[in-house]
Design a protein around this motif. Structure first.
Motif, short mmCIF file in Angstrom:
data_model
loop_
_atom_site.label_atom_id
_atom_site.label_comp_id
_atom_site.label_asym_id
_atom_site.label_seq_id
_atom_site.Cartn_x
_atom_site.Cartn_y
_atom_site.Cartn_z
N PRO A 67 -122.69 31.84 -24.19
CA PRO A 67 -122.72 30.77 -23.21
C PRO A 67 -124.03 29.99 -23.30
CG PRO A 67 -122.95 32.91 -22.15
CD PRO A 67 -122.69 33.16 -23.61
N SER A 68 -123.93 28.69 -23.09
CA SER A 68 -125.12 27.87 -23.23
C SER A 68 -125.85 27.70 -21.92
CB SER A 68 -124.74 26.50 -23.80
OG SER A 68 -123.84 25.87 -22.91
N GLY A 69 -125.32 28.15 -20.84
CA GLY A 69 -125.98 27.96 -19.56
C GLY A 69 -125.86 29.21 -18.72
N PRO A 70 -126.11 29.04 -17.42
CA PRO A 70 -126.01 30.20 -16.54
C PRO A 70 -124.56 30.67 -16.42
CG PRO A 70 -126.35 28.18 -15.28
CD PRO A 70 -126.49 27.83 -16.73
N ALA A 71 -124.39 31.90 -15.99
CA ALA A 71 -123.06 32.47 -15.85
C ALA A 71 -122.25 31.63 -14.87
CB ALA A 71 -123.17 33.91 -15.35
N SER A 143 -116.21 21.67 -7.75
CA SER A 143 -117.53 21.76 -7.13
C SER A 143 -117.77 23.11 -6.47
CB SER A 143 -117.69 20.63 -6.11
OG SER A 143 -116.67 20.69 -5.13
N GLY A 144 -116.82 24.03 -6.57
CA GLY A 144 -117.09 25.36 -6.03
C GLY A 144 -115.96 25.89 -5.18
N LEU A 168 -120.71 21.59 -18.21
CA LEU A 168 -119.88 20.56 -18.81
C LEU A 168 -118.57 20.51 -18.03
CD1 LEU A 168 -119.68 18.55 -21.14
CD2 LEU A 168 -118.74 20.37 -22.55
N ASP A 169 -118.38 19.46 -17.22
CA ASP A 169 -117.24 19.38 -16.31
C ASP A 169 -115.89 19.45 -17.01
OD1 ASP A 169 -118.78 19.32 -14.04
OD2 ASP A 169 -118.77 17.13 -13.85
N THR A 170 -115.81 19.08 -18.26
CA THR A 170 -114.51 19.14 -18.95
C THR A 170 -114.06 20.57 -19.19
OG1 THR A 170 -115.60 18.96 -21.10
CG2 THR A 170 -114.83 16.91 -20.09
N LEU A 171 -114.95 21.55 -19.04
CA LEU A 171 -114.59 22.96 -19.20
C LEU A 171 -114.23 23.63 -17.87
CD1 LEU A 171 -117.32 24.10 -21.76
CD2 LEU A 171 -114.96 23.40 -22.22
N ASP A 172 -114.44 22.95 -16.75
CA ASP A 172 -114.16 23.53 -15.44
C ASP A 172 -112.66 23.70 -15.24
OD1 ASP A 172 -116.86 23.19 -15.09
OD2 ASP A 172 -116.71 21.75 -13.45
N PHE A 173 -112.29 24.73 -14.44
CA PHE A 173 -110.89 24.90 -14.07
C PHE A 173 -110.80 25.75 -12.81
CE2 PHE A 173 -111.73 28.43 -16.95
CZ PHE A 173 -111.16 29.52 -16.31
#
Length: 180
Positions: A67-71, A143-144, A168-173
Motif C-alpha cells: 500500500p502506498s498510504g496509510p491503512a 467520505s467514511g 486515490l478516490d477512484t479506488l474507494d468503495f
C-alpha cells in the motif's frame, strides 16, 4: 654576444648571432588547480550517478501489492461470539485469484478475520454461516462511516456495511452486507 629580448622584456643571450630568439619559457603552476577541480567534479558526477541508479533500482524492487498510504479506514459491525462458542472452520477462498475484498462482487460472500470488536479484516470466502453476503458494491469516492451508512440505507435487507477509503478516490468503495 648578442642578446634577444623576451616577451616579458628580459634579455637572454642568443646562441646565434642575429638568429631567432628561443621560445619563451612556459609558466608552470596553473595546471595543478585546474586538474584538481576537474577531478573533483568528475568524482562528484560519478558518485551522484551511482547514487541515482541505486535509488532507482530500489523503487523497482518494491512489491506491487504494497500500500502506498496509510491503512484504509474500514468498519463493520461483526457479531459478538458468546464465550465458549466454537467458530466455524475457515472456508476455502472463492475461486477468484485473490481473497482481497477490493475484488469482491455483488452476490459473493466475505468473512471477517479481524479481532472481535476491532478493525475488520474481510476476506472473500464461500457463502456459509457467519459470513456476509455482498448485496451491493458501490464504487467511487466515500467520505467514511456516515457516507457508507447513507449509501447502504437505500439497499433492502442490509445488516452491515464496509468501506474502503484510499488517498486515490477512484479506488474507494462501499460494500452493503447481509449477515448469513
Amino acid at each position: 654576444m648578442p642578446y634577444a629580448a623576451q616577451s616579458d622584456g628580459t634579455a637572454v643571450p642568443s646562441p646565434y648571432a642575429g638568429g631567432p630568439a628561443p621560445p619563451p619559457r612556459r609558466r608552470r603552476g596553473r595546471t595543478a588547480p585546474v586538474v584538481a577541480v576537474l577531478a573533483t567534479v568528475t568524482l562528484l558526477v560519478l558518485v551522484g550517478g551511482a547514487a541515482a541508479l541505486y535509488l532507482l533500482d530500489q523503487d523497482d524492487r518494491k512489491p506491487a501489492a504494497t500500500p502506498s498510504g496509510p491503512a484504509p479506514a474500514a468498519r463493520t459491525d461483526p457479531p459478538e461470539s458468546p464465550a465458549g462458542a466454537t467458530t466455524a472452520a475457515p472456508s476455502t477462498p472463492a475461486p477468484e485469484s485473490s481473497t482481497d475484498p477490493r475484488f469482491v462482487k455483488a452476490g459473493q460472500c466475505v468473512r471477517n478475520d479481524g479481532p472481535a470488536g476491532g478493525k475488520p479484516k474481510l476476506l472473500i470466502s464461500d457463502c456459509a454461516p457467519q459470513t456476509y453476503e455482498v448485496l451491493r458494491r458501490i464504487d467511487g469516492a466515500t467520505s467514511g462511516e456516515k457516507d457508507a451508512a447513507a449509501k447502504c440505507a437505500k439497499v433492502d435487507g442490509y445488516t452491515n456495511w464496509y468501506f474502503f477509503d484510499s488517498e486515490l478516490d477512484t479506488l474507494d468503495f462501499v460494500l452493503c452486507l447481509k449477515q448469513r
